[in-house]
Design a protein around this motif. Structure first.
Motif, mmCIF file in Angstrom:
data_model
loop_
_atom_site.group_PDB
_atom_site.id
_atom_site.type_symbol
_atom_site.label_atom_id
_atom_site.label_comp_id
_atom_site.label_asym_id
_atom_site.label_seq_id
_atom_site.Cartn_x
_atom_site.Cartn_y
_atom_site.Cartn_z
ATOM 1 N N MET A 1 88.467 23.815 71.378
ATOM 2 C CA MET A 1 89.582 24.691 71.724
ATOM 3 C C MET A 1 89.059 26.115 71.937
ATOM 4 N N ASP A 2 89.595 26.755 72.976
ATOM 5 C CA ASP A 2 89.170 28.122 73.275
ATOM 6 C C ASP A 2 89.637 29.077 72.191
ATOM 7 N N ASP A 3 88.790 30.048 71.889
ATOM 8 C CA ASP A 3 89.135 31.097 70.939
ATOM 9 C C ASP A 3 90.175 32.015 71.584
ATOM 10 N N PRO A 4 91.366 32.179 70.984
ATOM 11 C CA PRO A 4 92.402 33.043 71.577
ATOM 12 C C PRO A 4 91.919 34.454 71.833
ATOM 13 N N ARG A 5 91.019 34.959 70.970
ATOM 14 C CA ARG A 5 90.507 36.314 71.153
ATOM 15 C C ARG A 5 89.672 36.409 72.415
ATOM 16 N N THR A 6 88.875 35.355 72.697
ATOM 17 C CA THR A 6 88.070 35.337 73.915
ATOM 18 C C THR A 6 88.950 35.251 75.146
ATOM 19 N N THR A 7 90.005 34.426 75.054
ATOM 20 C CA THR A 7 90.933 34.270 76.183
ATOM 21 C C THR A 7 91.646 35.586 76.475
ATOM 22 N N THR A 8 92.076 36.273 75.406
ATOM 23 C CA THR A 8 92.757 37.562 75.580
ATOM 24 C C THR A 8 91.828 38.595 76.192
ATOM 25 N N LYS A 9 90.576 38.646 75.705
ATOM 26 C CA LYS A 9 89.602 39.598 76.238
ATOM 27 C C LYS A 9 89.358 39.334 77.717
ATOM 28 N N SER A 10 89.233 38.052 78.085
ATOM 29 C CA SER A 10 88.996 37.703 79.479
ATOM 30 C C SER A 10 90.171 38.113 80.358
ATOM 31 N N ALA A 11 91.396 37.887 79.862
ATOM 32 C CA ALA A 11 92.588 38.251 80.633
ATOM 33 C C ALA A 11 92.657 39.754 80.837
ATOM 34 N N ILE A 12 92.313 40.522 79.807
ATOM 35 C CA ILE A 12 92.346 41.976 79.921
ATOM 36 C C ILE A 12 91.305 42.455 80.923
ATOM 37 N N GLU A 13 90.090 41.908 80.848
ATOM 38 C CA GLU A 13 89.045 42.308 81.782
ATOM 39 C C GLU A 13 89.415 41.948 83.213
ATOM 40 N N GLN A 14 90.041 40.791 83.403
ATOM 41 C CA GLN A 14 90.485 40.407 84.745
ATOM 42 C C GLN A 14 91.542 41.385 85.264
ATOM 43 N N ALA A 15 92.411 41.844 84.379
ATOM 44 C CA ALA A 15 93.434 42.809 84.776
ATOM 45 C C ALA A 15 92.795 44.131 85.184
ATOM 46 N N VAL A 16 91.770 44.558 84.443
ATOM 47 C CA VAL A 16 91.080 45.804 84.783
ATOM 48 C C VAL A 16 90.324 45.644 86.098
ATOM 49 N N VAL A 17 89.726 44.480 86.311
ATOM 50 C CA VAL A 17 89.044 44.219 87.583
ATOM 51 C C VAL A 17 90.031 44.317 88.740
#
Length: 265
Positions: A1-17
């Motif tokens: 199962m994916d770590d929710p913290r990693t998923t959140t970090k990835s979503a935030i970075e994608q938003a900044v991109v």
């Protein structure tokens, strides 16, 4: 199962991109924080906080750096006048554009074009504290994934995360290895580095294989030793602030034959 913290970090970075890509696509438009936040699909305040955390600079400073990066490209790659370029990157006053370009890049737009994107020397900031015996020497090691991919290596100490204006102290190396920065005054500094492959003529332009690195903030205090710095280069990413400082013109064959191991100003 994916770590929710990693998923959140990835979503935030994608938003900044998404926000950075929107800045680049609308470089000459009067973008507001609200406009950028809508692109990222965040509230204005949450967007500003997360953008600063991810990139190290505010959205407005990042946009300004992108505009000067594009101006540098246009000065070298086109025959557009300085006035036309200033308007293309969102400035209504060519005087304001020229003044801020000079402050960020180190030379005026006209001189930058005449010099082909290089400068004959990089001046450091005047720091009285260093002359008063309260300075520190910083030492460390530059590491890179693939040594052959690096050209001349610039390292500079700056007050922020964008390499612009006069560095506090700087040095240029011909290859990864030990470095020394002497007479560093007290303060909180970021050690920023960049390198462009020699095969590209050391010309720093967008979409090229630029390697960058950063360490900081580094707290320098009188009589307090600083541990050796492990400085690592990597490929530049969308989330890295642009390198605005004009490259130093030290392309002589003597340097590349290894007769000069480092250069500092």
């Amino acid at each position: 199962m994916d770590d929710p913290r990693t998923t959140t970090k990835s979503a935030i970075e994608q938003a900044v991109v998404r926000a950075v890509e929107a800045m680049s696509a609308n470089i000459g438009e009067p973008l507001t924080i609200d406009d950028m936040a809508r692109t990222a699909m965040y509230s204005k305040f949450h967007f500003s906080r997360e953008f600063q955390r991810v990139t190290g600079v505010s959205p407005r400073r990042f946009l300004s750096a992108l505009r000067f990066q594009e101006a540098k490209r246009l000065l070298i790659a086109t025959g557009m006048t300085v006035t036309e370029i200033s308007h293309r990157v969102g400035y209504t006053s060519v005087g304001t554009f020229s003044s801020r370009f000079t402050s960020s890049v180190g030379v005026s737009p006209t001189a930058y074009r005449q010099l082909g994107g290089f400068t004959t020397q990089i001046r450091t900031q005047s720091q009285p504290a260093a002359r008063e015996g309260r300075s520190t020497t910083l030492r460390g090691e530059v590491r890179a994934p693939v040594v052959g991919d690096l050209g001349l290596i610039f390292l500079g100490l700056f007050p922020g995360r964008i390499p612009q204006g006069r560095p506090v102290r700087c040095t240029v190396l011909t290859r990864p290895g030990p470095f020394v920065l002497e007479d560093v005054p007290p303060g909180s500094w970021h050690l920023l580095g960049h390198s462009v492959p020699k095969a590209l003529g050391e010309q720093l332009m967008p979409d090229q294989q630029v390697s960058v690195g950063s360490v900081g903030p580094i707290e320098v205090r009188p009589d307090v030793p600083v541990l050796p710095i492990d400085f690592r280069f990597r490929a530049m990413r969308t989330l890295d602030p642009p390198v605005l400082l004009a490259l130093l013109d030290v392309r002589s064959e003597a340097v590349w034959r290894g007769e000069v191991s480092a250069w500092a100003v």
